[in-house]
Enzyme design. Structure first.
Site, PDB file in Angstrom:
ATOM      1  N   TYR A 201       7.323   0.976  -6.421  1.00  0.00           N
ATOM      2  CA  TYR A 201       7.892   0.161  -5.337  1.00  0.00           C
ATOM      3  C   TYR A 201       6.861  -0.830  -4.823  1.00  0.00           C
ATOM      4  CZ  TYR A 201      10.430  -0.908  -0.999  1.00  0.00           C
ATOM      5  OH  TYR A 201      11.090  -1.543   0.031  1.00  0.00           O
TER       6      TYR A 201
ATOM      7  N   GLU B 174       4.032  -1.982  -6.033  1.00  0.00           N
ATOM      8  CA  GLU B 174       3.580  -3.030  -6.954  1.00  0.00           C
ATOM      9  C   GLU B 174       4.729  -3.952  -7.358  1.00  0.00           C
ATOM     10  OE1 GLU B 174       0.676  -3.787  -7.143  1.00  0.00           O
ATOM     11  OE2 GLU B 174      -0.680  -2.081  -7.334  1.00  0.00           O
TER      12      GLU B 174
ATOM     13  N   GLN C 235       1.053  11.656  10.953  1.00  0.00           N
ATOM     14  CA  GLN C 235       1.218  10.304  10.381  1.00  0.00           C
ATOM     15  C   GLN C 235       2.190   9.515  11.256  1.00  0.00           C
ATOM     16  OE1 GLN C 235       2.577  13.070   9.155  1.00  0.00           O
ATOM     17  NE2 GLN C 235       4.276  12.730   7.740  1.00  0.00           N
TER      18      GLN C 235
END
Ligand code: UDP
Length: 312
Positions: free
Chosen positions: A145, A147, A209
């Site tokens: 995704y 790249e 996160q």
């Protein structure tokens, strides 16, 4: 205007088509339904200004007549989808983007390419301005995704520089809202589906996160403003309201009255540790900033998931 929306049956595409139709445009939505849903198309049913074509963009755009605008939104976008559909993801952002750009050049149309905050990878600069080059693995599980979108960006810039194509380039951060699929695998659909079923919310890793969630109406407004602006180069669109997954889980369980709490599951490899857009460019050059706070956006989103998962 006559407007092509690739990925028009997906989450953002559906909301974008709705807005463009409301603005009085004629819209052709193209989608191969690899992750999009026919359920999303029902709301446009009977509208003369709307046409749906089920087709694979990588085989071409099977629509005649000239387009004024092309919004290239087609791509798997949820981690579980792009890991399951690696070649479709790579192809639609490379071959598919090229097909859009060639059609736009032939038609004299303007193209908006939907890129992503994933071009910043697991960022070492926080928040992320457009000038940041990113911290991306070219071989990790998310690379198909990340790249693919980076290649798409390179492609649209090459068309702009070498062929004079009229390009707008948006980097979309985490977005949520109605017409998201409950099985989409992303955190808000997962948490809301779990809470509505009174199941514990699955927190991947320790939950520290962060992500910054933008309501889809705000995002769509930014997309339209960017398309109709003269802003060149990448433009972040997202809501800078950053929260940890633990904070998000607490809000979801409290708002939906879910007593089941949370469970921890392993953190997927290369899961970015934090993400927050620097929206200075959008604010100063588009006059855009998000207007829907998380509480209000979440209430609408939960209502949508309830109507899909627990129909009366
Ligand atoms: N996540 C989670 N539980 C879930 C789904 C996702 O804790 O059931 C986490 C995921 O590991 C990530 C964050 O939520 O840190 C956002 O994930 P999502 O798939 O929504 O989008 P991403 O921003 O990672 O593309």
């Amino acid at each position: 205007m006559r407007i092509l929306v690739t990925g028009g049956a997906g989450f953002v595409g559906t909301n974008l088509c709705k807005r463009l139709l409301a603005d009085g445009h004629s819209v052709v939505a193209l989608d191969n339904l690899c992750t999009g849903s026919t359920r999303n198309l029902a709301m446009h049913h009977g509208r003369q200004a709307f046409e749906f074509i089920q087709a694979d963009l990588c085989q071409g755009v099977p629509a005649s007549g000239r387009f004024d605008r092309i919004y290239h939104m087609a791509s798997p976008a949820s981690p579980i989808h792009y890991v399951r559909l690696p070649f479709a993801t790579l192809d639609v952002n490379s071959i598919g983007t090229r097909i859009c750009l060639d059609r736009a050049l032939a038609d004299g149309a303007r193209t908006l390419f939907a890129s992503t905050s994933e071009v910043y990878g697991d960022p070492q600069v926080h928040p992320q301005p457009e000038s940041y080059w990113g911290h991306v693995s070219s071989i990790g599980p998310r690379s198909v995704y990340d790249e693919a979108k980076r290649f798409g960006e390179a492609l649209v810039m090459a068309y702009e520089r070498s062929r004079g194509a009229d390009i707008r380039l948006v980097r979309i951060f985490n977005t949520y809202g109605p017409w998201m699929q409950p099985q989409d695998g992303r955190v808000i659909p997962n948490f809301v589906s779990q809470a509505l079923r009174r199941q514990p919310l699955t927190i991947f890793g320790d939950g520290t996160q962060t992500r910054s969630f933008c309501f889809v109406d705000d995002l769509v407004d930014g997309l339209v403003r960017l398309m109709e602006s003269d802003v060149r180069g990448p433009c972040n669109l997202g809501n800078p309201n950053e929260m940890s997954m633990l904070e998000l889980a607490e809000i979801v369980n409290r708002t939906l009255d879910n007593p089941a709490g949370i469970v921890h599951e392993p953190l997927p490899k290369h899961d970015p540790t934090r993400r927050r857009p620097d929206i200075t460019r959008a604010t100063t050059q588009l006059g855009w900033s998000p207007t829907v706070d998380f509480e209000a956006g979440f209430a609408q989103t939960a209502q949508w998931f309830r109507s899909v998962l627990l129909p009366a």
